[in-house]
Design an enzyme around this catalytic site. Structure first.
Site, PDB file in Angstrom:
ATOM      1  N   SER A  15      31.993  47.442  42.941  1.00  0.00           N
ATOM      2  CA  SER A  15      31.928  45.993  42.748  1.00  0.00           C
ATOM      3  C   SER A  15      33.332  45.381  42.707  1.00  0.00           C
ATOM      4  CB  SER A  15      31.193  45.713  41.427  1.00  0.00           C
ATOM      5  OG  SER A  15      31.205  44.333  41.117  1.00  0.00           O
ATOM      6  N   LEU A  17      36.889  43.893  42.410  1.00  0.00           N
ATOM      7  CA  LEU A  17      38.236  44.231  42.890  1.00  0.00           C
ATOM      8  C   LEU A  17      38.314  45.675  43.393  1.00  0.00           C
ATOM      9  CD1 LEU A  17      40.367  42.425  40.126  1.00  0.00           C
ATOM     10  CD2 LEU A  17      39.542  41.536  42.325  1.00  0.00           C
ATOM     11  N   TYR A 168      40.028  42.654  24.582  1.00  0.00           N
ATOM     12  CA  TYR A 168      40.274  42.785  26.030  1.00  0.00           C
ATOM     13  C   TYR A 168      41.774  42.651  26.317  1.00  0.00           C
ATOM     14  CZ  TYR A 168      39.849  41.873  31.057  1.00  0.00           C
ATOM     15  OH  TYR A 168      39.971  41.928  32.425  1.00  0.00           O
ATOM     16  N   LYS A 172      44.325  45.341  28.075  1.00  0.00           N
ATOM     17  CA  LYS A 172      45.055  45.065  29.315  1.00  0.00           C
ATOM     18  C   LYS A 172      46.563  45.110  29.078  1.00  0.00           C
ATOM     19  CE  LYS A 172      41.583  45.107  31.882  1.00  0.00           C
ATOM     20  NZ  LYS A 172      41.466  46.076  32.992  1.00  0.00           N
TER      21      LYS A 172
END
Ligand SMILES: NC(=O)c1ccc[n+]([C@@H]2O[C@H](COP(=O)([O-])OP(=O)(O)OC[C@H]3O[C@@H](n4cnc5c(N)ncnc54)[C@H](O)[C@@H]3O)[C@@H](O)[C@H]2O)c1
Length: 262
Positions: A15, A17, A168, A172
């Site tokens: 899916s 990227l 999140y 990251k």
């Protein structure tokens, strides 16, 4: 390093990227092992869509045995096709937005914290760790003796995380922070490491965002005034693979956007 006739392991390859990167690499003559936790029928449909240079391997990056099995499958497939490994793109990622303490006085669930860190950080390191063992044995290519490229997927949230992005954003940030030490560790093997930090891209993940969040982020793009599309991510992936001077760094891919509070 050349994309042509090399095999790239891509997690989250079914899916968004990851899939966009797979398509770009296949179009450039590369081979892609698509590792994803989606139902086998979904993964096989993506494999079919991309053609004979793609192979789907069911894999949950939270499970180290599942990664081992899928990586071995990819290595065996590469040996069968005669297209040696050329790199790994750990693009599998999840986001469960939650404030550390929300307006109702509720805190983020630790179960969610463990899940997001597990997929985005541990899953990334585990996939690279297990793939690197095989990449390090590949016959070196060209005058620099290059063996492979790792392309990590960070996010704008690593730098300017919005409301609800504590977990999140932290994952990251961790991915961005691992690019340099990972590049230092793997340099002796002729393996480069580069992270891409995209802002909003049109994918399965971003389709889950609220209209309010989508609108707020879209307005932060300087130019072009819109979210990115997977081919704009994957053309950078291809360039990173091909340009040997890109190493140990994080590239922001965000149309000049800086995320607002929400
Ligand atoms: N889309 C964006 O706006 C955006 C922005 C910045 C960063 N990113 C990052 O890009 C990466 C790709 O995300 P996307 O936007 O393409 O999302 P997506 O949801 O379209 O694709 C993610 C894929 O990862 C797979 N996946 C999730 N958990 C997995 C697991 N445990 N094991 C194996 N596969 C798993 C999913 O099944 C899915 O196919 C993620 O790391 C995401 O954090 C996305």
């Amino acid at each position: 390093m050349k994309v042509q006739n090399r095999t790239f392991i891509i997690s989250g390859g079914a899916s968004g990227l990851g899939k966009g990167s797979a398509l770009e690499l296949v179009q450039a003559g590369g081979y892609v092992a698509l590792l994803d936790r989606v139902d086998p029928e979904v993964g096989q449909a993506v494999e079919k869509e991309l053609g004979s240079s793609a192979k789907f391997f069911h894999c949950d990056v939270l499970d180290t045995e599942s990664i081992a099995k899928a990586v071995q499958g990819a290595v065996d497939w590469a040996s069968k096709t005669g297209k040696p490994l050329g790199g790994v793109i750990p693009a599998a990622g999840v986001n469960l937005p939650a404030a550390i303490l929300n307006s109702k006085g509720q805190t983020v669930s630790l179960e969610d914290v463990d899940f997001v860190i597990g997929v985005n950080v541990r899953g990334t390191i585990d996939l690279v760790r297990q793939s690197a063992v095989h990449l390090a044995k590949v016959e070196p290519e060209g005058p620099d003796g290059e063996r492979g490229v790792v392309i990590l997927v960070s996010s704008s949230s690593a730098y300017d995380g919005q409301y609800g992005q504590v977990v999140y954003g932290a994952t990251k940030g961790a991915v961005a922070s691992m690019a340099l030490p990972m590049a230092r560790d793997l340099a002796r093997y002729g393996i480069r490491v580069v992270a891409i930090a995209p802002n909003l891209f049109v994918t399965g993940m971003s389709s889950l965002m609220s209209e309010k969040a989508w609108k707020s982020i879209s307005q932060t793009f300087l130019f072009p005034n819109r979210a990115g599309n997977p081919p704009e991510f994957s053309m950078l992936v291809k360039h990173i693979i091909e340009n040997p001077m890109l190493n140990g760094t994080v590239i922001r891919l965000d149309g000049g956007s800086r995320l607002a509070k929400i």
